[in-house]
Write a protein that holds these residues in place. Structure first.
Motif, PDB file in Angstrom:
ATOM      1  N   THR A  13     -39.335 -15.946  16.546  1.00 35.33           N
ATOM      2  CA  THR A  13     -37.912 -15.806  16.243  1.00 35.33           C
ATOM      3  C   THR A  13     -37.313 -14.628  17.001  1.00 35.33           C
ATOM      4  O   THR A  13     -36.221 -14.744  17.570  1.00 35.33           O
ATOM      5  N   GLU A  32     -28.102 -17.872  13.016  1.00 39.57           N
ATOM      6  CA  GLU A  32     -28.139 -18.192  11.581  1.00 39.57           C
ATOM      7  C   GLU A  32     -29.153 -19.300  11.307  1.00 39.57           C
ATOM      8  O   GLU A  32     -29.924 -19.242  10.349  1.00 39.57           O
ATOM      9  N   LEU A  33     -29.188 -20.312  12.168  1.00 39.60           N
ATOM     10  CA  LEU A  33     -30.162 -21.404  12.022  1.00 39.60           C
ATOM     11  C   LEU A  33     -31.589 -20.892  12.209  1.00 39.60           C
ATOM     12  O   LEU A  33     -32.485 -21.233  11.439  1.00 39.60           O
ATOM     13  N   LEU A  34     -31.804 -20.084  13.227  1.00 41.12           N
ATOM     14  CA  LEU A  34     -33.144 -19.540  13.489  1.00 41.12           C
ATOM     15  C   LEU A  34     -33.644 -18.694  12.317  1.00 41.12           C
ATOM     16  O   LEU A  34     -34.821 -18.737  11.971  1.00 41.12           O
ATOM     17  N   SER A  74     -32.884 -18.948   9.227  1.00 42.25           N
ATOM     18  CA  SER A  74     -33.007 -19.663   7.957  1.00 42.25           C
ATOM     19  C   SER A  74     -34.336 -20.412   7.853  1.00 42.25           C
ATOM     20  O   SER A  74     -34.573 -21.103   6.880  1.00 42.25           O
ATOM     21  N   ARG A  75     -35.189 -20.260   8.842  1.00 44.28           N
ATOM     22  CA  ARG A  75     -36.480 -20.977   8.851  1.00 44.28           C
ATOM     23  C   ARG A  75     -37.576 -20.154   8.260  1.00 44.28           C
ATOM     24  O   ARG A  75     -37.755 -19.031   8.419  1.00 44.28           O
ATOM     25  N   VAL A 129     -38.625 -14.811   7.896  1.00 39.02           N
ATOM     26  CA  VAL A 129     -38.822 -16.046   8.658  1.00 39.02           C
ATOM     27  C   VAL A 129     -40.310 -16.362   8.780  1.00 39.02           C
ATOM     28  O   VAL A 129     -41.160 -15.470   8.666  1.00 39.02           O
ATOM     29  N   THR A 130     -40.610 -17.622   9.018  1.00 38.75           N
ATOM     30  CA  THR A 130     -42.003 -18.078   9.099  1.00 38.75           C
ATOM     31  C   THR A 130     -42.750 -17.450  10.269  1.00 38.75           C
ATOM     32  O   THR A 130     -43.892 -17.029  10.120  1.00 38.75           O
ATOM     33  N   ASP A 131     -42.135 -17.404  11.427  1.00 39.34           N
ATOM     34  CA  ASP A 131     -42.785 -16.866  12.627  1.00 39.34           C
ATOM     35  C   ASP A 131     -41.887 -15.778  13.229  1.00 39.34           C
ATOM     36  O   ASP A 131     -41.077 -16.043  14.135  1.00 39.34           O
TER      37      ASP A 131
END
Length: 190
Positions: A154, A185-187, A189-190, A148-150
């Motif tokens: 997260t 799942e949404l978190l 996927s970033r 994930v980006t962050d």
């Protein structure tokens, strides 16, 4: 005369009886609602045994929380053992759904104890704090593995999501845990 020998059943020590009884009662009814005299009576133990093995009710409550923490960590680690690291955060929420669906689910024992015991110096709150740190560290590890980006943000969001899922599931059942899994799942996927 042939007498059948009875199988030898190991006796549970008084410390374990006290802890087993306290663990069941505290989780089912709450720490404040259950007096020490009731724990002693149901465990078939003398008050001196409490002082010998735990010192006081506060230390018995802390032992109850510690037992729950050790058990939960073991369950989580076992449940996730064959899951690739990058999928563990999401798979953790599958474990949450299963836990919530279990017949004796009554919410998070740590959330209950922290809500009931407001003294920040209580030994049970210290045990709960170590569990919170462990959970956050796992989420951070798993978020990093997921790419994930962050990861820090997260991981923090996943802890909050877990807390909300457990608290809501206590009243609404497993649907809230399933909702939390979808949001996780949404978190992730970033």
């Amino acid at each position: 005369m042939n007498r059948k020998k009875r199988p030898v059943v190991p006796q549970i020590g008084v410390r374990e009886r006290l802890l087993d009884t306290a663990d069941q009662l505290f989780y089912k009814e709450g720490v404040r609602a259950v007096g020490i005299d009731r724990v002693l009576a149901e465990a078939g133990a003398a008050k001196a045994s409490l002082y010998l093995h735990f010192g006081c009710k506060d230390d018995l409550v802390a032992a109850h929380v510690e037992r729950r923490v050790v058990g939960a960590r073991s369950q989580v680690e076992t449940y996730l053992s064959s899951t690739p690291p990058n999928e563990r955060a999401l798979r953790f929420f599958d474990w949450v759904v299963e836990w919530v669906k279990s017949p004796n689910f009554r919410g998070c024992p740590l959330q209950h104890v922290v809500a009931e015991i407001t003294d920040p110096k209580h030994p049970a709150r210290a045990v709960a704090a170590t569990q919170r740190a462990w959970l956050h560290a796992r989420f951070l590890e798993w978020a990093r593995a997921a790419g994930v980006t962050d990861p820090r943000a997260t991981a923090g969001a996943l802890v909050v999501l877990f807390d909300g899922a457990i608290a809501a599931s206590e009243q609404d059942g497993p649907q809230r845990a399933r909702d939390a899994r979808r949001i996780a799942e949404l978190l992730l996927s970033r």
